[in-house]
Write a protein that holds these residues in place. Sequence first.
Motif, PDB file in Angstrom:
ATOM      1  N   ILE A   1      32.530  15.109  -1.924  1.00 22.81           N
ATOM      2  CA  ILE A   1      32.470  16.161  -2.938  1.00 22.81           C
ATOM      3  C   ILE A   1      33.707  15.980  -3.820  1.00 22.81           C
ATOM      4  O   ILE A   1      34.833  15.994  -3.319  1.00 22.81           O
ATOM      5  CB  ILE A   1      32.464  17.548  -2.275  1.00 22.81           C
ATOM      6  CG1 ILE A   1      31.247  17.669  -1.360  1.00 22.81           C
ATOM      7  CG2 ILE A   1      32.472  18.650  -3.327  1.00 22.81           C
ATOM      8  CD1 ILE A   1      31.295  18.876  -0.439  1.00 22.81           C
ATOM      9  N   PRO A   2      33.528  15.783  -5.120  1.00 25.04           N
ATOM     10  CA  PRO A   2      34.639  15.310  -5.964  1.00 25.04           C
ATOM     11  C   PRO A   2      35.629  16.398  -6.381  1.00 25.04           C
ATOM     12  O   PRO A   2      35.797  16.701  -7.560  1.00 25.04           O
ATOM     13  CB  PRO A   2      33.911  14.715  -7.174  1.00 25.04           C
ATOM     14  CG  PRO A   2      32.678  15.533  -7.280  1.00 25.04           C
ATOM     15  CD  PRO A   2      32.271  15.843  -5.864  1.00 25.04           C
ATOM     16  N   ARG A   3      36.269  16.987  -5.390  1.00 26.93           N
ATOM     17  CA  ARG A   3      37.344  17.932  -5.682  1.00 26.93           C
ATOM     18  C   ARG A   3      38.290  17.971  -4.490  1.00 26.93           C
ATOM     19  O   ARG A   3      37.886  17.702  -3.343  1.00 26.93           O
ATOM     20  CB  ARG A   3      36.785  19.311  -5.978  1.00 26.93           C
ATOM     21  CG  ARG A   3      35.980  19.909  -4.850  1.00 26.93           C
ATOM     22  CD  ARG A   3      35.266  21.189  -5.293  1.00 26.93           C
ATOM     23  NE  ARG A   3      34.731  21.911  -4.157  1.00 26.93           N
ATOM     24  CZ  ARG A   3      33.896  22.938  -4.248  1.00 26.93           C
ATOM     25  NH1 ARG A   3      33.516  23.351  -5.441  1.00 26.93           N
ATOM     26  NH2 ARG A   3      33.461  23.560  -3.175  1.00 26.93           N
ATOM     27  N   ALA A   4      39.546  18.297  -4.762  1.00 35.58           N
ATOM     28  CA  ALA A   4      40.577  18.179  -3.734  1.00 35.58           C
ATOM     29  C   ALA A   4      40.291  19.030  -2.510  1.00 35.58           C
ATOM     30  O   ALA A   4      40.514  18.597  -1.373  1.00 35.58           O
ATOM     31  CB  ALA A   4      41.932  18.555  -4.327  1.00 35.58           C
TER      32      ALA A   4
ATOM     33  N   ASP B   1      46.422  16.948  -5.729  1.00 35.58           N
ATOM     34  CA  ASP B   1      45.297  17.132  -6.645  1.00 35.58           C
ATOM     35  C   ASP B   1      44.086  16.314  -6.226  1.00 35.58           C
ATOM     36  O   ASP B   1      42.979  16.528  -6.733  1.00 35.58           O
ATOM     37  CB  ASP B   1      45.701  16.726  -8.060  1.00 35.58           C
ATOM     38  CG  ASP B   1      46.212  15.291  -8.132  1.00 35.58           C
ATOM     39  OD1 ASP B   1      46.965  14.881  -7.221  1.00 35.58           O
ATOM     40  OD2 ASP B   1      45.871  14.582  -9.094  1.00 35.58           O
ATOM     41  N   VAL B   2      44.275  15.387  -5.278  1.00 34.88           N
ATOM     42  CA  VAL B   2      43.181  14.533  -4.791  1.00 34.88           C
ATOM     43  C   VAL B   2      42.774  14.926  -3.375  1.00 34.88           C
ATOM     44  O   VAL B   2      41.590  14.987  -3.053  1.00 34.88           O
ATOM     45  CB  VAL B   2      43.589  13.045  -4.828  1.00 34.88           C
ATOM     46  CG1 VAL B   2      42.457  12.163  -4.285  1.00 34.88           C
ATOM     47  CG2 VAL B   2      43.957  12.624  -6.248  1.00 34.88           C
ATOM     48  N   PHE B   3      43.766  15.185  -2.511  1.00 38.54           N
ATOM     49  CA  PHE B   3      43.519  15.517  -1.096  1.00 38.54           C
ATOM     50  C   PHE B   3      44.134  16.870  -0.770  1.00 38.54           C
ATOM     51  O   PHE B   3      45.273  17.142  -1.149  1.00 38.54           O
ATOM     52  CB  PHE B   3      44.131  14.460  -0.179  1.00 38.54           C
ATOM     53  CG  PHE B   3      43.677  13.059  -0.458  1.00 38.54           C
ATOM     54  CD1 PHE B   3      42.417  12.629  -0.079  1.00 38.54           C
ATOM     55  CD2 PHE B   3      44.507  12.172  -1.123  1.00 38.54           C
ATOM     56  CE1 PHE B   3      41.998  11.341  -0.350  1.00 38.54           C
ATOM     57  CE2 PHE B   3      44.107  10.874  -1.389  1.00 38.54           C
ATOM     58  CZ  PHE B   3      42.840  10.457  -1.006  1.00 38.54           C
TER      59      PHE B   3
ATOM     60  N   LEU C   1      38.016  22.176   5.226  1.00 37.46           N
ATOM     61  CA  LEU C   1      37.441  21.665   4.002  1.00 37.46           C
ATOM     62  C   LEU C   1      36.482  22.677   3.370  1.00 37.46           C
ATOM     63  O   LEU C   1      35.744  23.351   4.083  1.00 37.46           O
ATOM     64  CB  LEU C   1      36.694  20.354   4.266  1.00 37.46           C
ATOM     65  CG  LEU C   1      37.550  19.151   4.667  1.00 37.46           C
ATOM     66  CD1 LEU C   1      36.658  17.949   4.943  1.00 37.46           C
ATOM     67  CD2 LEU C   1      38.581  18.817   3.586  1.00 37.46           C
ATOM     68  N   ALA C   2      36.518  22.744   2.064  1.00 40.46           N
ATOM     69  CA  ALA C   2      35.598  23.624   1.342  1.00 40.46           C
ATOM     70  C   ALA C   2      34.298  22.892   1.055  1.00 40.46           C
ATOM     71  O   ALA C   2      34.290  21.692   0.816  1.00 40.46           O
ATOM     72  CB  ALA C   2      36.241  24.080   0.038  1.00 40.46           C
ATOM     73  N   ARG C   3      33.173  23.635   1.105  1.00 41.24           N
ATOM     74  CA  ARG C   3      31.853  23.064   0.844  1.00 41.24           C
ATOM     75  C   ARG C   3      31.107  23.935  -0.145  1.00 41.24           C
ATOM     76  O   ARG C   3      31.228  25.168  -0.100  1.00 41.24           O
ATOM     77  CB  ARG C   3      31.030  22.983   2.131  1.00 41.24           C
ATOM     78  CG  ARG C   3      31.581  22.057   3.190  1.00 41.24           C
ATOM     79  CD  ARG C   3      30.780  22.203   4.483  1.00 41.24           C
ATOM     80  NE  ARG C   3      31.230  21.289   5.497  1.00 41.24           N
ATOM     81  CZ  ARG C   3      32.327  21.453   6.236  1.00 41.24           C
ATOM     82  NH1 ARG C   3      33.092  22.525   6.034  1.00 41.24           N
ATOM     83  NH2 ARG C   3      32.663  20.577   7.138  1.00 41.24           N
ATOM     84  N   PRO C   4      30.308  23.332  -1.001  1.00 39.05           N
ATOM     85  CA  PRO C   4      29.412  24.142  -1.838  1.00 39.05           C
ATOM     86  C   PRO C   4      28.422  24.895  -0.964  1.00 39.05           C
ATOM     87  O   PRO C   4      28.143  24.492   0.172  1.00 39.05           O
ATOM     88  CB  PRO C   4      28.701  23.110  -2.711  1.00 39.05           C
ATOM     89  CG  PRO C   4      29.568  21.898  -2.652  1.00 39.05           C
ATOM     90  CD  PRO C   4      30.204  21.911  -1.308  1.00 39.05           C
ATOM     91  N   ALA C   5      27.879  25.958  -1.460  1.00 44.59           N
ATOM     92  CA  ALA C   5      26.875  26.736  -0.719  1.00 44.59           C
ATOM     93  C   ALA C   5      25.713  25.830  -0.322  1.00 44.59           C
ATOM     94  O   ALA C   5      25.254  25.009  -1.100  1.00 44.59           O
ATOM     95  CB  ALA C   5      26.382  27.873  -1.588  1.00 44.59           C
ATOM     96  N   GLY C   6      25.281  25.974   0.903  1.00 50.94           N
ATOM     97  CA  GLY C   6      24.147  25.215   1.406  1.00 50.94           C
ATOM     98  C   GLY C   6      24.516  23.950   2.148  1.00 50.94           C
ATOM     99  O   GLY C   6      23.646  23.317   2.746  1.00 50.94           O
ATOM    100  N   LEU C   7      25.811  23.554   2.144  1.00 49.66           N
ATOM    101  CA  LEU C   7      26.225  22.362   2.868  1.00 49.66           C
ATOM    102  C   LEU C   7      26.946  22.735   4.150  1.00 49.66           C
ATOM    103  O   LEU C   7      27.546  23.780   4.256  1.00 49.66           O
ATOM    104  CB  LEU C   7      27.165  21.509   2.002  1.00 49.66           C
ATOM    105  CG  LEU C   7      26.527  20.781   0.832  1.00 49.66           C
ATOM    106  CD1 LEU C   7      27.575  19.941   0.110  1.00 49.66           C
ATOM    107  CD2 LEU C   7      25.385  19.896   1.296  1.00 49.66           C
TER     108      LEU C   7
END
Length: 210
Positions: free
Chosen positions: A2-5, A29-31, A204-210
């Motif tokens: 997922i392309p965000r830190a 800003d990357v990890f 780690l953060a995830r978008p909804a549904g993952l």
Amino acid sequence: TIPRAESRAILGHSMGGFGAIRLAMLHPDVFSVAWGMNPCCLCCIEADLEVDPEVWRRIQEATSIAALWEDLEERGDPWPLILAGMWTLLLPDPDAPPFYHDPPVREEGGRLVPDPSVAERIAAQLPLAQVADHVAALRSLRGLAVDSAFGDEYGHIPPAAKAFSDTLEALEVPHHYEIYDGDHRNRMRERMATTILPWIDQRLARPAGL
């Protein structure tokens, strides 16, 4: 990924542990999560990486990276290749081909001897010496962890990991530190499955549904 830190972690073992901590420190800003497993070279590397003029003679006699690989295949000794790479990272010199680094030795009376001034410059490039300059970046991480084993064959790693953790604590940087029963390699698979990956997964953060 997922392309965000906040959704990216970095971890590594030994030199990879050094790299994980260094990259998280320099690139929050990357990890956003990092774990250094038995990380080498946080400080005090002279305990295990004493400058050996013979090794550096072989490095200086090599004319290319390919020549260092040939040296490894011929002798079975990885240290010239490892040290050439480490010094290129820590003391780069774009005007010094073929390896583009400032070596930690100098000519004296027809032989190579350790150069104390270079050793001091190397120490300043190691993570422990740079923590205070990157406090904001380290505090911004969603998770930072370092571990070491009681029986690590590389004697500098346990005290360096402890010193790194103590410094983080003094600077009020949230982190996880543990020392466990094992050596440099023998419990990596077990700890990855039962301790390290679950710890990272929780942060780690995830978008909804993952």
